[in-house]
Motif scaffolding. Structure first.
Motif, mmCIF file in Angstrom:
data_model
loop_
_atom_site.group_PDB
_atom_site.id
_atom_site.type_symbol
_atom_site.label_atom_id
_atom_site.label_comp_id
_atom_site.label_asym_id
_atom_site.label_seq_id
_atom_site.Cartn_x
_atom_site.Cartn_y
_atom_site.Cartn_z
ATOM 1 N N PHE A 150 -3.601 90.845 -45.415
ATOM 2 C CA PHE A 150 -4.730 91.633 -45.992
ATOM 3 C C PHE A 150 -4.513 91.769 -47.275
ATOM 4 C CE2 PHE A 150 -7.684 94.753 -46.944
ATOM 5 C CZ PHE A 150 -9.075 94.454 -46.231
ATOM 6 N N LEU A 151 -3.165 92.193 -47.957
ATOM 7 C CA LEU A 151 -2.996 92.301 -49.166
ATOM 8 C C LEU A 151 -3.238 91.060 -50.050
ATOM 9 C CD1 LEU A 151 -1.881 94.113 -51.764
ATOM 10 C CD2 LEU A 151 0.559 93.544 -50.857
ATOM 11 N N LEU A 152 -2.484 89.863 -49.544
ATOM 12 C CA LEU A 152 -2.662 88.625 -50.220
ATOM 13 C C LEU A 152 -4.036 88.301 -50.240
ATOM 14 C CD1 LEU A 152 -1.241 86.103 -50.924
ATOM 15 C CD2 LEU A 152 -1.347 85.100 -49.029
ATOM 16 N N PHE A 153 -4.897 88.375 -49.203
ATOM 17 C CA PHE A 153 -6.303 88.001 -49.225
ATOM 18 C C PHE A 153 -7.114 89.036 -50.208
ATOM 19 C CE2 PHE A 153 -10.520 89.214 -47.613
ATOM 20 C CZ PHE A 153 -11.165 87.846 -47.532
ATOM 21 N N TYR A 154 -6.666 90.322 -50.405
ATOM 22 C CA TYR A 154 -7.272 90.947 -51.309
ATOM 23 C C TYR A 154 -7.090 90.622 -52.780
ATOM 24 C CZ TYR A 154 -8.182 95.499 -54.047
ATOM 25 O OH TYR A 154 -8.600 96.199 -54.996
ATOM 26 N N THR A 155 -5.894 90.160 -53.238
ATOM 27 C CA THR A 155 -5.692 89.735 -54.220
ATOM 28 C C THR A 155 -6.065 88.631 -54.669
ATOM 29 O OG1 THR A 155 -3.171 90.663 -53.801
ATOM 30 C CG2 THR A 155 -3.541 89.278 -55.963
ATOM 31 N N LEU A 156 -6.299 87.615 -53.867
ATOM 32 C CA LEU A 156 -6.762 86.147 -54.043
ATOM 33 C C LEU A 156 -8.544 86.532 -54.127
ATOM 34 C CD1 LEU A 156 -4.941 83.985 -51.549
ATOM 35 C CD2 LEU A 156 -4.839 84.079 -54.190
ATOM 36 N N LEU A 157 -8.918 87.574 -53.422
ATOM 37 C CA LEU A 157 -10.285 87.679 -53.653
ATOM 38 C C LEU A 157 -10.756 88.118 -54.869
ATOM 39 C CD1 LEU A 157 -13.081 87.829 -52.438
ATOM 40 C CD2 LEU A 157 -12.531 90.039 -51.418
ATOM 41 N N VAL A 158 -9.939 89.254 -55.333
ATOM 42 C CA VAL A 158 -10.340 89.932 -56.662
ATOM 43 C C VAL A 158 -9.964 88.958 -58.022
ATOM 44 C CG1 VAL A 158 -9.589 91.950 -58.064
ATOM 45 C CG2 VAL A 158 -9.705 92.332 -55.705
ATOM 46 N N ALA A 159 -9.090 88.144 -57.693
ATOM 47 C CA ALA A 159 -8.646 87.215 -58.892
ATOM 48 C C ALA A 159 -9.632 86.069 -58.779
ATOM 49 C CB ALA A 159 -7.302 86.674 -58.534
ATOM 50 N N THR A 160 -10.357 85.693 -57.808
ATOM 51 C CA THR A 160 -11.258 84.483 -57.806
ATOM 52 C C THR A 160 -12.698 84.995 -57.596
ATOM 53 O OG1 THR A 160 -10.949 84.138 -55.687
ATOM 54 C CG2 THR A 160 -9.406 83.066 -57.378
ATOM 55 N N PHE A 161 -12.960 86.335 -57.639
ATOM 56 C CA PHE A 161 -14.283 86.589 -57.205
ATOM 57 C C PHE A 161 -15.397 86.250 -58.389
ATOM 58 C CE2 PHE A 161 -17.773 89.825 -57.380
ATOM 59 C CZ PHE A 161 -18.148 89.745 -55.864
ATOM 60 N N GLU A 162 -16.524 85.861 -57.718
ATOM 61 C CA GLU A 162 -17.685 85.497 -58.500
ATOM 62 C C GLU A 162 -19.025 86.079 -57.662
ATOM 63 O OE1 GLU A 162 -18.070 84.438 -61.531
ATOM 64 O OE2 GLU A 162 -15.845 83.773 -61.623
ATOM 65 N N LEU A 163 -20.183 86.458 -58.463
ATOM 66 C CA LEU A 163 -21.282 87.210 -57.814
ATOM 67 C C LEU A 163 -21.824 86.314 -56.650
ATOM 68 C CD1 LEU A 163 -22.833 89.546 -58.310
ATOM 69 C CD2 LEU A 163 -24.352 88.352 -59.674
ATOM 70 N N TYR A 164 -21.751 84.969 -56.700
ATOM 71 C CA TYR A 164 -22.395 83.909 -55.766
ATOM 72 C C TYR A 164 -21.674 84.486 -54.173
ATOM 73 C CZ TYR A 164 -18.469 80.903 -56.257
ATOM 74 O OH TYR A 164 -17.383 80.349 -56.225
ATOM 75 N N MET A 165 -20.451 84.865 -54.384
ATOM 76 C CA MET A 165 -19.721 85.122 -53.150
ATOM 77 C C MET A 165 -20.312 86.194 -52.197
ATOM 78 S SD MET A 165 -15.835 84.723 -54.348
ATOM 79 C CE MET A 165 -15.130 83.168 -54.987
ATOM 80 N N VAL A 166 -21.252 87.189 -52.718
ATOM 81 C CA VAL A 166 -21.978 88.170 -51.856
ATOM 82 C C VAL A 166 -22.656 87.649 -50.893
ATOM 83 C CG1 VAL A 166 -23.192 90.177 -52.266
ATOM 84 C CG2 VAL A 166 -21.284 89.732 -53.866
ATOM 85 N N PRO A 167 -23.763 86.918 -51.309
ATOM 86 C CA PRO A 167 -24.429 86.238 -50.316
ATOM 87 C C PRO A 167 -23.739 85.212 -49.123
ATOM 88 C CG PRO A 167 -25.284 85.340 -52.399
ATOM 89 C CD PRO A 167 -24.110 86.543 -52.638
ATOM 90 N N MET A 168 -22.657 84.887 -49.887
ATOM 91 C CA MET A 168 -21.860 83.724 -49.142
ATOM 92 C C MET A 168 -21.313 84.385 -47.907
ATOM 93 S SD MET A 168 -18.803 81.066 -50.322
ATOM 94 C CE MET A 168 -17.758 82.417 -50.314
ATOM 95 N N PHE A 169 -20.737 85.299 -48.470
ATOM 96 C CA PHE A 169 -19.861 86.309 -47.226
ATOM 97 C C PHE A 169 -20.791 86.808 -46.206
ATOM 98 C CE2 PHE A 169 -16.188 86.752 -50.381
ATOM 99 C CZ PHE A 169 -15.538 85.884 -49.658
ATOM 100 N N ALA A 170 -22.049 87.264 -46.688
ATOM 101 C CA ALA A 170 -23.265 87.755 -45.695
ATOM 102 C C ALA A 170 -23.805 86.871 -44.882
ATOM 103 C CB ALA A 170 -24.272 88.539 -46.579
ATOM 104 N N ALA A 171 -23.807 85.601 -45.265
ATOM 105 C CA ALA A 171 -24.347 84.495 -44.455
ATOM 106 C C ALA A 171 -23.058 84.051 -43.513
ATOM 107 C CB ALA A 171 -24.500 83.254 -45.131
#
Length: 788
Positions: free
Chosen positions: A600-621
Motif C-alpha cells: 500500500f505504501l508503494l501504491f500511495y507513492t506512485l499514485l501521488v507522484a503520477t496523479f492527474e485530475l483525469y484519474m478521479v473519474p477513471m477510478f470512480a468508473a
C-alpha cells in the motif's frame, strides 16, 4: 228530508269534492317547488288567476223555482290557474306572466355591489357591521365586512354563469356581522334577471325588505352587466335537467365506474377572516355521494393531498360539484367559491390534472381525476393491445440514427419517454376478509407516477381472475409500479396485500408474493401479472438529468417511534461502514500485515507522484465496473472487504434480536431516549467545532488566532516554493513509517487538537463576566417588562 236539506247536503258534497281537488293540486305544486329548489330555482310567490269559476245546483227537475237554487264560488284548480313568479316590479311583465323559453343560451352576469344607503342599525351603538351576500341559483358570493357604518361602500364585482335568464333570480341579502353569535339580517331583495338590460352596465338602487320588520331598512346600490357567454353551449331546459338528475325507482341501476379524485391543493383563495387568512376546507358532491376534506388553519394556499373514490352509477349525474368554505366557530361557515366538473369529458383509464378556477374570484383548486370503468358488462379491457400495436409502439419510441432526423426526432417531446403495458392476470390464496362467508370481494389498484387505475371488483372469491390490461405513458423510467389488492366493503376498503416493482425490470411475467401495507413482510396470497416496457433510451437519459416529477399523491409521514428507530439504524449502518474503513486504514498504518502495508505504501507513492485530475473519474468508473463484475461473476465486493466479519455478524445479530424480541413500554422509551441522546450529542459536537472555527477567525482568543495566522502564512510560503505533490508524498511517507521508527508512537490529530482549545459560543457565554452595574440594569429592564 225536505228539499232544502237535500240542496244543502248536495252543495256540501260538491264543495268537499272541489276542496279535495284543490288540496291535491297544492300538494303537487309544493312537490314541484321542492324539485325546482333542488336544482337552484327559487319560487318566491305564487298568485293564481283572479277569475273564479261558479257552480250552480239546479233543482228544476224537482219543481223548485230558480231562486231556490244555490250558487257558490270555488277556487280555480291547477288546470285553470295561472302560475307566475313574483319578486318586485322589475320581475313582473306587463301581462303578469313570466316568460319561459324551452332552451336558451348561457349568459355571463357581472354584478358589482357598490354599497348600501341608510341601513338599519343592529348593534347597541346605533351602527352595524354590514356585509352583503349575493346568490343566483346555487352560485353564491359574499362581500367583505365594513365595520361600524350604516352606509358601507364595498365596490366588489362577482361573475356568475346563468343558463336561462327567465328562470334566474338574483338575491341580495345584507347581514350584520356578529363575532361569536349568529349574524343578524338587515334586509334583502330579489329580482328577476330577465328584465335587466343586456350588454351595457346599469346602476340600480333597490329597497331592502323584511316581512318581520316594519321599519325602514335602507337600500342597496349595485350594477349589473349581462352578456352572452361565448365559452358555453346552450343548456337543456328545466324538464330535461330534471330527467337527467332524477332517479326513477323503476329504472335499472348498476355500477359503471369509479372516479378517483386526488385533492392536491388550492391557490390564492379569497380571504374571509379579518387577519387576511382563511380556514378552508373542500366539499365534493356527485349525486347523493359526498366527501369533505380536513380543515387547514390560517392559510390561503392549503395543501391537502387527500385521495378518495366516488362510485359512478348508470343513473348518476355527470356533474361533480366542488365547493370551498371557510370554517367559522359558532355560526355558519363562509362560502369562498364553487366549481363543477363534467365527468363525461373524462376518458377511461386516463389521468387528468386540472387547475379549476372557482367562481367569484375565489381562487384556484388543483385536483387529479381518474375514471375507471368497472362495469360488470366490461370485464375485458377496452385497451387490449394486439401484436401489431406493440410493433407500432416500438417503432414510435425507437432511436433514429438518421443524422437529418436525429435532433428533431429524439429530442422532441422529451417528457414522453415510453409506454408501460401492465396486464393483471389473477390472484390466488387471498386472505378471507369476510370471516363468516370465508371469501373476499377483491379488486386491484395500479399506480404509476401520478396515474392510478383499478380493476373491476369480483365478488365472493379468494382467487379472482381479471385478465385486464392497462397502458401508462411513462415520463421517468426510474419510477415504480405500485400494485395493491383491496377487499371492497360498503363503506371502506380493506387492504389485502401489495407489490412494488421498479419499472426498468418490467419486461417479463411476474409471480409475486403479496406484502403487508408497509411492503416489508410477506402477507397472504400471490399475484400474477405481465409487464412490457417500451421506451426511448436517449429521452430516458435526458429525463434522468432533469428534476423528478413531484408525487402529488405522496403524504409526508408523521413522527413514529418505529420509523425514527429505523432511520437511526440506517444512519448507524452507514457510519459503521465509514468506521470499518477507518479501522482498515489504521491497520495499514500500524503495519499489522507488513506485506500488505508495504504494498500500500508503494501504491500511495506512485499514485501521488503520477496523479492527474483525469484519474478521479477513471477510478470512480473502475469501482463501478468492479462492482458489476462482483455481482455477475462472483468477486468479493468492496463493502465485504471493508466490513470485517465481526461487524457484519454484530449487525445481523442486532437485526435478528430486534425482530424476535418484544419490548415493554419502558424499554421502548429507554431506547428512544438513548437514540435522542446520541443525536443530541452528535449535533452538539458538530455545532461546537463549527463555532470554534468561527471564533478562530474573529480573534475571540488572540493567542490562538495569532498562531493560526502564523501557520497559514508559513504554509503559503512553503506551497509557493514546493509543489503540493511532494508535500503530500512527504506527509504520507512520514505517516506510514512512524510506527516503524517508533513502535510506541501514539496517534495524534494536530488540527482537531488545536481547534479543541478554542471555546464554543456556549462556553463563551458561560465564561462571560457579569459586573454589578450591568446586572442591576438587566434586573431593572426585566422588572419594567413584567409591569408592562
Amino acid at each position: 228530508m225536505n228539499k232544502e236539506n237535500i240542496k244543502t247536503i248536495t252543495n256540501d258534497v260538491v264543495k268537499l269534492h272541489f276542496l279535495m281537488e284543490e288540496y291535491n293540486t297544492a300538494r303537487q305544486r309544493r312537490k314541484r317547488d321542492r324539485d325546482h329548489r333542488s336544482h337552484g330555482y327559487k319560487i318566491l310567490k305564487r298568485s293564481t288567476s283572479k277569475e273564479q269559476q261558479f257552480y250552480r245546483y239546479d233543482d228544476s227537475s224537482s219543481g223548485s223555482d230558480s231562486d231556490s237554487s244555490s250558487t257558490f264560488a270555488i277556487p280555480p284548480s291547477a288546470s285553470s290557474s295561472e302560475e307566475e313568479f313574483v319578486a318586485s316590479p322589475l320581475s313582473r311583465s306587463s301581462s303578469g306572466k313570466s316568460k319561459h323559453t324551452p332552451r336558451s343560451n348561457p349568459h355571463k352576469v357581472e354584478i358589482t355591489v357598490i354599497g348600501a344607503i341608510d341601513l338599519a342599525a343592529r348593534d347597541s351603538n346605533g351602527l352595524s357591521d354590514p356585509y352583503c351576500k349575493v346568490k343566483i341559483g346555487l352560485q353564491r358570493a359574499r362581500t367583505k365586512v365594513c365595520p361600524k357604518t350604516l352606509n358601507p361602500q364595498w365596490e366588489e364585482t362577482f361573475t356568475f354563469i346563468v343558463d336561462s335568464l327567465d328562470d334566474a333570480f338574483v338575491k341580495f341579502k345584507v347581514m350584520d356581522y356578529d363575532r361569536g353569535f349568529r349574524d343578524d339580517l338587515i334586509g334583502y331583495c330579489e329580482l328577476n334577471l330577465s328584465y335587466f338590460p343586456q350588454e351595457d352596465a346599469h346602476v340600480f338602487t333597490e329597497k331592502l325588505v323584511d316581512e318581520s320588520s316594519t321599519e325602514s331598512l335602507g337600500s342597496i346600490k349595485f350594477s349589473i352587466t349581462i352578456t352572452p357567454d361565448p365559452h358555453s353551449t346552450p343548456s337543456p331546459d328545466l324538464d330535461e335537467r330534471e330527467n337527467q338528475r332524477s332517479t326513477s325507482p323503476f329504472q335499472e341501476r348498476y355500477l359503471t365506474g369509479v372516479l378517483s379524485v386526488t385533492l392536491v391543493e388550492a391557490q390564492n383563495l379569497r380571504p374571509m377572516n379579518k387577519d387576511g387568512s382563511s380556514d378552508p376546507y373542500c366539499k365534493f358532491k356527485l349525486g347523493h355521494q359526498k366527501y369533505k376534506s380536513k380543515v387547514l388553519r390560517r392559510t390561503l394556499d392549503p395543501v391537502w393531498k387527500e385521495r378518495f373514490e366516488i362510485r359512478v352509477y348508470s343513473d348518476s349525474s355527470n356533474l361533480l360539484e366542488i365547493s370551498v368554505y371557510d370554517e367559522e366557530f359558532g355560526f355558519s361557515d363562509n362560502f369562498i367559491g364553487s366549481a363543477e366538473v363534467n365527468i363525461s369529458d373524462l376518458e377511461e383509464s386516463k389521468t387528468y390534472k386540472r387547475e379549476i378556477e372557482l367562481d367569484n374570484s375565489g381562487g384556484v383548486i388543483v385536483c387529479i381525476f381518474n375514471l375507471s370503468n368497472i362495469s360488470e358488462n366490461n370485464t375485458e379491457s377496452g385497451c387490449e393491445l394486439t401484436p401489431e400495436d406493440f410493433v407500432s409502439l416500438r417503432k414510435t419510441y425507437a432511436l433514429s440514427y438518421n443524422p437529418l432526423h436525429y435532433l428533431t426526432y429524439n429530442w422532441e417531446n422529451v417528457e414522453d419517454v415510453g409506454v408501460l403495458v401492465v396486464k393483471i392476470i389473477k390472484c390466488i390464496d387471498l386472505p378471507e376478509a369476510e370471516t363468516i362467508i370465508g371469501t373476499s370481494d377483491p379488486f386491484c389498484s395500479i399506480e404509476v407516477e401520478n396515474t392510478q387505475v383499478r380493476t373491476p371488483t369480483l365478488y365472493k372469491t379468494n382467487a379472482p381472475v381479471w385478465n385486464k390490461q392497462f397502458k401508462f405513458h411513462i415520463r421517468d423510467i426510474h419510477s415504480t409500479l405500485n400494485i395493491r389488492v383491496f377487499d371492497e366493503d360498503k363503506n371502506k376498503y380493506n387492504f389485502l396485500g401489495g407489490v412494488k416493482l421498479p419499472i426498468l425490470e418490467a419486461h417479463t411475467v411476474h409471480r409475486c408474493l403479496l406484502k403487508d401495507r408497509k411492503l416489508e413482510r410477506v402477507a397472504f396470497g400471490e399475484i400474477f401479472l405481465e409487464t412490457e416496457l417500451i421506451y426511448n433510451p436517449l429521452r430516458a437519459a435526458i429525463k434522468t438529468l432533469l428534476p423528478c416529477e413531484e408525487n402529488l399523491m405522496y403524504e409526508e409521514p408523521k413522527f413514529k417511534r418505529n420509523l425514527f428507530m429505523q432511520n437511526f439504524k440506517r444512519v448507524y449502518a452507514l457510519a459503521n461502514i465509514a468506521l470499518s474503513l477507518g479501522l482498515w486504514v489504521q491497520k495499514i498504518y500500524n503495519w499489522d500485515n507488513r506485506p500488505k502495508s508495504a504494498l500500500f505504501l508503494l501504491f500511495y507513492t506512485l499514485l501521488v507522484a503520477t496523479f492527474e485530475l483525469y484519474m478521479v473519474p477513471m477510478f470512480a468508473a473502475a469501482v463501478i465496473i468492479y462492482e458489476f463484475l462482483a455481482r455477475w461473476v462472483g468477486f468479493k465486493s468492496f463493502e465485504t472487504w471493508i466490513l470485517n466479519t465481526e461487524s457484519q455478524e454484530q449487525l445481523h445479530k442486532d437485526e435478528d434480536s430486534d425482530e424476535g424480541e418484544e419490548f415493554s413500554l419502558t424499554a421502548k422509551m429507554k431506547m428512544v431516549m438513548g437514540v435522542c441522546q446520541t443525536v443530541q450529542n452528535s449535533l452538539d459536537y458538530v455545532a461546537s467545532y463549527c463555532e470554534r472555527v468561527k471564533n478562530l477567525f474573529n480573534w475571540t482568543i488572540p493567542f490562538l488566532s495569532f498562531m493560526a495566522a502564523t501557520f497559514l502564512i508559513t504554509g503559503t510560503i512553503v506551497l509557493y516554493f514546493i509543489p503540493l505533490r511532494w508535500l503530500i508524498m512527504i506527509w504520507g511517507i512520514n505517516k506510514f513509517t512512524v510506527k516503524l521508527r517508533n513502535p510506541d508512537y501514539e496517534e495524534n490529530q494536530e488540527l482537531l487538537n488545536f481547534l479543541s482549545r478554542l471555546p464554543s459560543d456556549v462556553e463563551l457565554n458561560q465564561m462571560r463576566i457579569i459586573s454589578k452595574d450591568s446586572s442591576k440594569s438587566k434586573r431593572g429592564t426585566l422588572k419594567s417588562r413584567r409591569h408592562k
